[in-house]
Structures are given as C-alpha cells and as structure tokens.
Design an enzyme around this catalytic site. Structure first.
Site, PDB file in Angstrom:
ATOM      1  N   TYR A  69      -2.706  -1.217 -11.797  1.00 28.25           N
ATOM      2  CA  TYR A  69      -4.168  -1.278 -11.767  1.00 28.25           C
ATOM      3  C   TYR A  69      -4.848  -0.837 -13.062  1.00 28.25           C
ATOM      4  O   TYR A  69      -6.026  -1.142 -13.245  1.00 28.25           O
ATOM      5  CB  TYR A  69      -4.736  -0.502 -10.570  1.00 28.25           C
ATOM      6  CG  TYR A  69      -4.261  -1.081  -9.271  1.00 28.25           C
ATOM      7  CD1 TYR A  69      -4.744  -2.301  -8.832  1.00 28.25           C
ATOM      8  CD2 TYR A  69      -3.282  -0.442  -8.512  1.00 28.25           C
ATOM      9  CE1 TYR A  69      -4.274  -2.873  -7.654  1.00 28.25           C
ATOM     10  CE2 TYR A  69      -2.809  -1.007  -7.333  1.00 28.25           C
ATOM     11  CZ  TYR A  69      -3.312  -2.220  -6.909  1.00 28.25           C
ATOM     12  OH  TYR A  69      -2.840  -2.795  -5.768  1.00 28.25           O
ATOM     13  N   ARG A 109      -9.435   4.350 -12.845  1.00 29.63           N
ATOM     14  CA  ARG A 109      -9.123   4.835 -11.497  1.00 29.63           C
ATOM     15  C   ARG A 109      -9.603   6.262 -11.249  1.00 29.63           C
ATOM     16  O   ARG A 109      -9.998   6.597 -10.143  1.00 29.63           O
ATOM     17  CB  ARG A 109      -7.623   4.737 -11.215  1.00 29.63           C
ATOM     18  CG  ARG A 109      -7.120   3.301 -11.183  1.00 29.63           C
ATOM     19  CD  ARG A 109      -5.665   3.217 -10.714  1.00 29.63           C
ATOM     20  NE  ARG A 109      -5.543   3.605  -9.321  1.00 29.63           N
ATOM     21  CZ  ARG A 109      -5.088   4.761  -8.905  1.00 29.63           C
ATOM     22  NH1 ARG A 109      -4.698   5.701  -9.786  1.00 29.63           N
ATOM     23  NH2 ARG A 109      -5.009   5.023  -7.625  1.00 29.63           N
ATOM     24  N   GLY A 147       0.779  -1.236   0.000  1.00 22.78           N
ATOM     25  CA  GLY A 147       0.000   0.000   0.000  1.00 22.78           C
ATOM     26  C   GLY A 147       0.805   1.277   0.000  1.00 22.78           C
ATOM     27  O   GLY A 147       0.228   2.362   0.094  1.00 22.78           O
ATOM     28  N   CYS A 150     -19.076   6.574 -23.702  1.00 21.57           N
ATOM     29  CA  CYS A 150     -20.364   7.262 -23.537  1.00 21.57           C
ATOM     30  C   CYS A 150     -20.700   7.444 -22.064  1.00 21.57           C
ATOM     31  O   CYS A 150     -21.697   6.901 -21.558  1.00 21.57           O
ATOM     32  CB  CYS A 150     -21.468   6.486 -24.251  1.00 21.57           C
ATOM     33  SG  CYS A 150     -21.248   6.460 -26.041  1.00 21.57           S
ATOM     34  N   GLU A 151     -19.860   8.160 -21.354  1.00 21.03           N
ATOM     35  CA  GLU A 151     -20.050   8.476 -19.934  1.00 21.03           C
ATOM     36  C   GLU A 151     -19.464   9.855 -19.659  1.00 21.03           C
ATOM     37  O   GLU A 151     -18.351  10.146 -20.088  1.00 21.03           O
ATOM     38  CB  GLU A 151     -19.322   7.467 -19.035  1.00 21.03           C
ATOM     39  CG  GLU A 151     -19.831   6.042 -19.104  1.00 21.03           C
ATOM     40  CD  GLU A 151     -21.135   5.846 -18.360  1.00 21.03           C
ATOM     41  OE1 GLU A 151     -21.474   6.687 -17.511  1.00 21.03           O
ATOM     42  OE2 GLU A 151     -21.821   4.837 -18.638  1.00 21.03           O
ATOM     43  N   ARG A 164       1.969  -1.683  -6.492  1.00 26.29           N
ATOM     44  CA  ARG A 164       1.981  -0.367  -7.120  1.00 26.29           C
ATOM     45  C   ARG A 164       3.349   0.292  -6.997  1.00 26.29           C
ATOM     46  O   ARG A 164       3.828   0.934  -7.937  1.00 26.29           O
ATOM     47  CB  ARG A 164       0.919   0.511  -6.455  1.00 26.29           C
ATOM     48  CG  ARG A 164       0.840   1.925  -6.986  1.00 26.29           C
ATOM     49  CD  ARG A 164       0.231   2.881  -5.952  1.00 26.29           C
ATOM     50  NE  ARG A 164      -0.891   2.332  -5.248  1.00 26.29           N
ATOM     51  CZ  ARG A 164      -2.170   2.584  -5.514  1.00 26.29           C
ATOM     52  NH1 ARG A 164      -2.472   3.390  -6.512  1.00 26.29           N
ATOM     53  NH2 ARG A 164      -3.132   2.057  -4.796  1.00 26.29           N
ATOM     54  N   GLU A 204       4.374  -6.442   0.818  1.00 26.45           N
ATOM     55  CA  GLU A 204       3.728  -6.753  -0.457  1.00 26.45           C
ATOM     56  C   GLU A 204       3.621  -5.520  -1.364  1.00 26.45           C
ATOM     57  O   GLU A 204       2.525  -5.060  -1.686  1.00 26.45           O
ATOM     58  CB  GLU A 204       2.332  -7.324  -0.203  1.00 26.45           C
ATOM     59  CG  GLU A 204       2.336  -8.611   0.612  1.00 26.45           C
ATOM     60  CD  GLU A 204       0.955  -8.979   1.104  1.00 26.45           C
ATOM     61  OE1 GLU A 204      -0.016  -8.231   0.810  1.00 26.45           O
ATOM     62  OE2 GLU A 204       0.817 -10.005   1.782  1.00 26.45           O
ATOM     63  N   PRO A 205       4.739  -4.967  -1.807  1.00 22.38           N
ATOM     64  CA  PRO A 205       4.650  -3.841  -2.743  1.00 22.38           C
ATOM     65  C   PRO A 205       4.173  -4.318  -4.108  1.00 22.38           C
ATOM     66  O   PRO A 205       4.643  -5.329  -4.626  1.00 22.38           O
ATOM     67  CB  PRO A 205       6.090  -3.328  -2.810  1.00 22.38           C
ATOM     68  CG  PRO A 205       6.917  -4.545  -2.526  1.00 22.38           C
ATOM     69  CD  PRO A 205       6.127  -5.348  -1.530  1.00 22.38           C
ATOM     70  N   TYR A 220     -11.863   6.216  -8.120  1.00 18.96           N
ATOM     71  CA  TYR A 220     -11.234   6.706  -6.899  1.00 18.96           C
ATOM     72  C   TYR A 220     -11.024   8.214  -6.872  1.00 18.96           C
ATOM     73  O   TYR A 220     -10.428   8.722  -5.933  1.00 18.96           O
ATOM     74  CB  TYR A 220      -9.844   6.076  -6.719  1.00 18.96           C
ATOM     75  CG  TYR A 220      -9.794   4.581  -6.693  1.00 18.96           C
ATOM     76  CD1 TYR A 220     -10.702   3.834  -5.959  1.00 18.96           C
ATOM     77  CD2 TYR A 220      -8.799   3.903  -7.390  1.00 18.96           C
ATOM     78  CE1 TYR A 220     -10.629   2.447  -5.926  1.00 18.96           C
ATOM     79  CE2 TYR A 220      -8.720   2.522  -7.367  1.00 18.96           C
ATOM     80  CZ  TYR A 220      -9.635   1.804  -6.629  1.00 18.96           C
ATOM     81  OH  TYR A 220      -9.549   0.434  -6.599  1.00 18.96           O
TER      82      TYR A 220
END
Length: 464
Positions: A422, A361, A279, A392-393, A324, A321-322, A365
């Site tokens: 990601y 993302r 994280g 179309c958003e 990203r 646990e890297p 986010y």
C-alpha cells in the site's frame, strides 16, 4: 554538525510522555525477523544489508527515499501461500497492495493468480503475461469500459458488487456472445477488529450486497442465475484488513455457507466456489503476532468444511486473496535524515527526505511502524523519536513513536520495514514531490522494477 552537537529528547521510560510505544528495546541495533524481510541483516561494519547488498550502496546508486524489495522473500511468501492451500484451492494475490510487471511475472512463476480492481491493474497484469483466466476483477464501481475489456480478454472471474453490476456485466457478456463466470460479493455483518476505514463486512459501508435480512442477497442470486450472460459460480466475502483474529472468518464462513444452503434449497444449485477474501495481518512492530500461511489454510479449510457438512453441502473450492501478507514484509523504505529537532520533555523530531507522499498510512489509518538506523550501529542511549517527512502538513508522520539512538544525525540512513503493501500503491505527488523507485534485490544484485519519477514525468502531464 557533529553527532553530539544537538541535545536529545527524553531518553528514559520513566520520564516519557504518554504515547503509543513500549519501553526501549534492549538492543537498538537488533533487527526483529518478524518485521524485516528474510535476507536483511547487518554486516561486520554494522551496515544493514538486503540480498547481500549494503543499504549505503543502494542509497548511493538509487538515491533516497527508495522502496527496497527482497525478491527472494516475496517469492518464498508467495510459495508458502500456494503450498499451504494446495491444488484444491486458489490463491489470488491482491494486486491493490502493490502491483508491477515484475511482481506479476514472479506470481505467474510461483503459481498464484491475480486479483485486480481497476482497468490499470488489469492492464498491468495482462502486459506482464498473466493468463486472463487466472485474473479476478473486483471493485464497487467498475466502469462499462473496464467491464467490457475484462469480458473481452476472458478474465476468470468478475466479482459483482451491486445490482447495477449484475445487469451491466450480463449485458456486456451477452452482447459479445459470452458467458462470464461471476461471484457475488456479500457483506456478512462481521465487525472485524481493525481500523474503521479498512473494515469491509459491516453493513454500513460501500462494498457488497448485504446479507442481513436475506432479501437483497437472495434477489442478487436469483438475478444472476436468470441472466444468460452470467455463470454464477460462487459467493465472495471480505471482512477487512490487517486482521489477526480468525473468529471473524469463522462467523463469515458460517453466514456464507448459510447463503449457499439457501441457494441450494431455492434453486437446486450448489455453487462450487467460495472466496473468503484476504486481510490477514502482518507484523509492523515486534508486538504484532501474525499467523503463518499453513495455520491460516488449515483454519479456513476446517471452518468451511465443518459448516458445509452441517448444512449437508459439498465443500466448495476455496479462494483466498492475500496481498499485504505476501508483499508487505518483503520491502522497506530507505530514507536519509535531514534535520533533528529535540523538544525538551517531549520527543525528538527526526525529519527524513520522504513522508506522507510515499507512506500515507500513518496519517490515514494511524498505522504503526518500526524504524531502525541502518547505515551504522550505535551504542548511544535510546531517545524517543517521531520520524516525520518533508511535507507541509503537521500530520506528515512516518513513524509516530519509536526509539532511535540519541546520536542520530543528518546524513544517517533510516529504514522503515514492512512497507511493501500500500505504500507505493497509495503514493502521491503531494507538494510535487517525485515518487520513489522500487528497487528489487536478489542474490547480490539490484535492479529497478519501478523507476523514480522525474521532473519531466511531472511536467509532461501539465499541459499548461
């Protein structure tokens, strides 16, 4: 259309609308090394290159959009994490960030382990030659089939996320005459300073067994120690993602070590491992200030050692646990500009040939990114831009607020850095758009490690 044929949006900071941006940078052609992979630079013609290859050539050969990954940068970051923690700790690359067989081979060669959270990720790691005992299996709802395969191939660790999983893994292992090494994932009640959707250690969320109150975590340990199919080797904690502040890890370590002490006092067992998850944040913009692996390793090791000494416990083997933090900065997404739409007094909308199908993302986010004109340099005034996709958003936004040269035009190439994590993993076929390739570059050579989808791929699954 000529580059001066359309009016630009607002250009000066004193007339800009409210938004998430700072003043224009002094040089729009500059590339911040915090944000871009290590071999990214501009050549004498002003074209951005990576691994010695101009992006114009990459666009011509592989098309756009495309994820472009700097292999040398990836390997250097993986090596830095391995070196920082040394032989007395384990570094598990979090495969959910981005996983392919080429990446698994790089990790194997650089001495890292792999963390997977689905049968598909496990299959990818195994197919690329990662030894099963260097794989850890996560997930809050592993299927019986996934657990069975993990036990049968001999994964090094399975992280237990619920009481049901304790029973399931024990049953599968015992029925096959095996004793599976496991860790119990607990939620430590730490409120990480990150987006709600990626904070994972407060009590009101789906992951882990809550430590608050002590009863649930203590009972999970009792059951895991009693079942013949399980070898409980440690406790796992993960407090969230894109975190810069180490204080959350300090609180988490304190509480995890408190549980280790309680286990020792009740069962006479000192569990030998502690996994503090990953994280750690990366720089998406120049305002971000991530810590280096050696700083993180020193801080985490000191925190755990201090807490264990206070509890009169032997210091357990630490795992991290890297994901990203390794792959995120190594890649950028290369786009071609399609249309320019100035909105007077607001901003200019710059539409590219990708969008939320290759980077969800920003919509999911509210993530912030940088962007640069990479097919040339420009001396034009900066304009406030919003880089959007072709879907179309209304929420199909790649970069919410950024400054680009006011002469950006259709056909220009833009690149969004720090998209290694990601983006490809969460890519979709929304609007039946084909997912982009991943192109790895190294030493003046480029190769596709995940190919672009074709219409045949799309239609093959549609049995009609």
């Amino acid at each position: 259309m000529s580059r001066s044929a359309h009016p630009a949006g607002p250009r000066h900071a004193d007339v800009l609308p409210e938004g998430h941006y700072s003043a224009p940078p002094a040089d729009l052609n500059a590339l911040d090394p915090k944000v871009w992979a290590q071999t990214v630079t501009r050549d004498e013609d002003g074209v951005v290159t990576v691994g010695g290859i101009p992006v114009t050539r990459l666009a011509e050969e592989y098309g756009t959009p495309a994820y472009v990954l700097d292999e040398a940068d990836f390997r250097a970051r993986a090596r830095a994490w391995r070196t920082a923690f040394g032989a007395d700790a384990d570094v598990f690359y979090a495969g959910k960030a981005f996983l392919s067989r080429a990446v698994v081979r790089w990790l194997h060669e650089e001495g890292l382990n792999v963390d997977v959270c689905s049968g598909g990720e496990l299959a990818t790691a195994l197919s690329a030659g990662m030894p099963a005992d260097r794989i850890a299996f996560h997930g809050n709802n592993k299927s019986v089939d996934e657990i069975t395969r993990a036990v049968e191939v001999g994964v090094g660790h399975i992280v237990l996320d619920s009481f049901q999983e304790i029973a399931r893994v024990a049953h599968v292992a015992q029925s096959r005459g095996k004793r599976q090494k496991v860790l119990i994932r607990i939620t430590v009640g730490v409120e990480a300073h990150t987006h709600e959707f990626i904070a994972t250690a407060h009590e009101d969320q789906k992951f882990g067994i809550p430590l608050a109150g002590g009863q649930a975590a203590a009972e999970a340990v009792r059951r895991a120690l009693q079942l013949d199919g399980l070898e409980l080797v440690g406790i796992h904690s993960h407090i969230g993602s894109q975190i810069f502040d180490m204080s959350g890890f300090e609180v988490a370590a304190h509480r995890v070590v408190g549980l280790l002490k309680a286990v020792r006092d009740e069962h006479g067992v000192e569990l030998p491992e502690i996994d503090l998850g990953g994280g750690l944040g990366i720089a998406y913009t120049s305002d971000d200030d991530p810590r280096e692996p050696h700083e993180i390793a020193k801080a985490l090791t000191e925190i755990v050692t201090r807490e264990c000494e206070a509890a009169k416990l032997r210091t357990p083997r630490i795992s991290v646990e890297p994901g990203r933090a390794i792959v995120g900065p190594t890649a950028f997404t290369l786009y071609e500009v399609g249309t320019i739409k100035p909105l007077d007094g607001l901003r200019t909308y710059v539409s590219v040939d990708g969008g939320m199908s290759d980077n969800i993302r920003t919509a999911l986010y509210d993530a912030e990114y940088s962007v640069a004109l990479v097919s040339r340099t420009s001396d034009a005034e900066p304009m406030l831009a919003r880089v959007v996709g072709k879907h179309c958003e209304s929420g199909d936004i790649v970069v919410k607020d950024a400054f680009l040269p006011s002469d950006v035009a259709p056909g220009d190439l833009l690149a969004v850095p720090a998209t290694g994590a990601y983006c490809r993993s969460m890519a979709s076929n929304y609007n039946h758009v084909l997912r982009p390739p991943v192109v790895a570059v190294d030493g003046g050579e480029a190769r596709v490690i995940v190919r672009r989808e074709t219409e045949e791929d799309l239609l093959r699954l549609d049995v009609g």
